[in-house]
Design a protein around this motif. Sequence first.
Motif, PDB file in Angstrom:
ATOM      1  N   ALA A   1       0.840  -1.202   0.000  1.00 57.65           N
ATOM      2  CA  ALA A   1       0.000   0.000   0.000  1.00 57.65           C
ATOM      3  C   ALA A   1       0.875   1.253   0.000  1.00 57.65           C
ATOM      4  O   ALA A   1       0.584   2.216  -0.718  1.00 57.65           O
ATOM      5  CB  ALA A   1      -0.928  -0.004   1.209  1.00 57.65           C
ATOM      6  N   PHE A   2       1.945   1.244   0.784  1.00 62.53           N
ATOM      7  CA  PHE A   2       2.864   2.376   0.825  1.00 62.53           C
ATOM      8  C   PHE A   2       3.536   2.579  -0.530  1.00 62.53           C
ATOM      9  O   PHE A   2       3.619   3.702  -1.032  1.00 62.53           O
ATOM     10  CB  PHE A   2       3.921   2.155   1.917  1.00 62.53           C
ATOM     11  CG  PHE A   2       4.958   3.236   1.965  1.00 62.53           C
ATOM     12  CD1 PHE A   2       4.644   4.489   2.491  1.00 62.53           C
ATOM     13  CD2 PHE A   2       6.233   3.012   1.481  1.00 62.53           C
ATOM     14  CE1 PHE A   2       5.593   5.500   2.528  1.00 62.53           C
ATOM     15  CE2 PHE A   2       7.192   4.011   1.518  1.00 62.53           C
ATOM     16  CZ  PHE A   2       6.881   5.258   2.042  1.00 62.53           C
TER      17      PHE A   2
ATOM     18  N   THR B   1       4.116   5.594  -5.684  1.00 63.97           N
ATOM     19  CA  THR B   1       4.333   5.533  -7.129  1.00 63.97           C
ATOM     20  C   THR B   1       3.119   5.965  -7.949  1.00 63.97           C
ATOM     21  O   THR B   1       3.277   6.289  -9.126  1.00 63.97           O
ATOM     22  CB  THR B   1       4.744   4.117  -7.566  1.00 63.97           C
ATOM     23  OG1 THR B   1       3.719   3.195  -7.181  1.00 63.97           O
ATOM     24  CG2 THR B   1       6.071   3.706  -6.944  1.00 63.97           C
ATOM     25  N   ALA B   2       1.924   5.986  -7.385  1.00 56.93           N
ATOM     26  CA  ALA B   2       0.719   6.338  -8.144  1.00 56.93           C
ATOM     27  C   ALA B   2       0.812   7.712  -8.810  1.00 56.93           C
ATOM     28  O   ALA B   2       0.488   7.833  -9.995  1.00 56.93           O
ATOM     29  CB  ALA B   2      -0.518   6.232  -7.259  1.00 56.93           C
ATOM     30  N   PRO B   3       1.265   8.764  -8.121  1.00 54.08           N
ATOM     31  CA  PRO B   3       1.365  10.065  -8.789  1.00 54.08           C
ATOM     32  C   PRO B   3       2.390  10.071  -9.936  1.00 54.08           C
ATOM     33  O   PRO B   3       2.184  10.715 -10.953  1.00 54.08           O
ATOM     34  CB  PRO B   3       1.801  11.026  -7.683  1.00 54.08           C
ATOM     35  CG  PRO B   3       1.496  10.337  -6.401  1.00 54.08           C
ATOM     36  CD  PRO B   3       1.552   8.882  -6.691  1.00 54.08           C
TER      37      PRO B   3
ATOM     38  N   ALA C   1       1.489  10.815 -13.805  1.00 50.93           N
ATOM     39  CA  ALA C   1       2.196  11.868 -14.542  1.00 50.93           C
ATOM     40  C   ALA C   1       2.826  11.318 -15.815  1.00 50.93           C
ATOM     41  O   ALA C   1       2.779  11.964 -16.871  1.00 50.93           O
ATOM     42  CB  ALA C   1       3.257  12.507 -13.654  1.00 50.93           C
ATOM     43  N   ASN C   2       3.411  10.127 -15.734  1.00 46.83           N
ATOM     44  CA  ASN C   2       4.002   9.506 -16.922  1.00 46.83           C
ATOM     45  C   ASN C   2       2.947   9.170 -17.959  1.00 46.83           C
ATOM     46  O   ASN C   2       3.178   9.340 -19.163  1.00 46.83           O
ATOM     47  CB  ASN C   2       4.801   8.260 -16.540  1.00 46.83           C
ATOM     48  CG  ASN C   2       6.117   8.603 -15.879  1.00 46.83           C
ATOM     49  OD1 ASN C   2       6.625   9.708 -16.008  1.00 46.83           O
ATOM     50  ND2 ASN C   2       6.670   7.654 -15.145  1.00 46.83           N
ATOM     51  N   ASN C   3       1.786   8.674 -17.512  1.00 48.09           N
ATOM     52  CA  ASN C   3       0.704   8.363 -18.447  1.00 48.09           C
ATOM     53  C   ASN C   3       0.205   9.625 -19.144  1.00 48.09           C
ATOM     54  O   ASN C   3      -0.066   9.622 -20.347  1.00 48.09           O
ATOM     55  CB  ASN C   3      -0.448   7.665 -17.727  1.00 48.09           C
ATOM     56  CG  ASN C   3      -0.115   6.247 -17.356  1.00 48.09           C
ATOM     57  OD1 ASN C   3       0.823   5.657 -17.877  1.00 48.09           O
ATOM     58  ND2 ASN C   3      -0.863   5.686 -16.426  1.00 48.09           N
TER      59      ASN C   3
END
Length: 169
Positions: free
Chosen positions: A23-24, A29-31, A35-37
Amino acid sequence: MNKILKLGVFLAVVSAIAGGALAFANEMTAPVIAANNEKTEKAALLQMYPDASESDFEEVEFKSESTTIQKVYKYNDLFIFNMKVSGYKDGTTFLVSINSNDKVIDNFLAMSNGDTKGLGSKVLEDDFKNSLLQKSSEEELDTISGATVSSQPVVDAINEASTYVDELK
């Protein structure tokens, strides 16, 4: 019995720690992934229309139950649909621009395809793209012979996008 209880508690603790770590990592990494997408998507839009700038593409608010339409952009008289369809295996992600006046397909860019190399991946080729360009998005469009499981969902999604053009005007 005591040994089973200890092993069960140990397994629960290890699972909780592993779940927390995952989860951490996801939260961290989600942001970056988002941003890369977005950067990849903007680059694809500029690849379709090299004379434009990033600010020329206005994201349109789109509310629908469609599972294929991911985002919609407006550029001049065009609506550009970012779409994802399932195919034989992993499906195809692509951009298609449709003229808002006459619903003619102005441009098409397949960004990724996870289907069978050689057949399903033909949706990435210029021959397929050229078979779509300057045709009405409302008419029956050609699929790829031998790769209809990969190309038919793309054609169906383009027809679906066409039904939303009037609503988005």
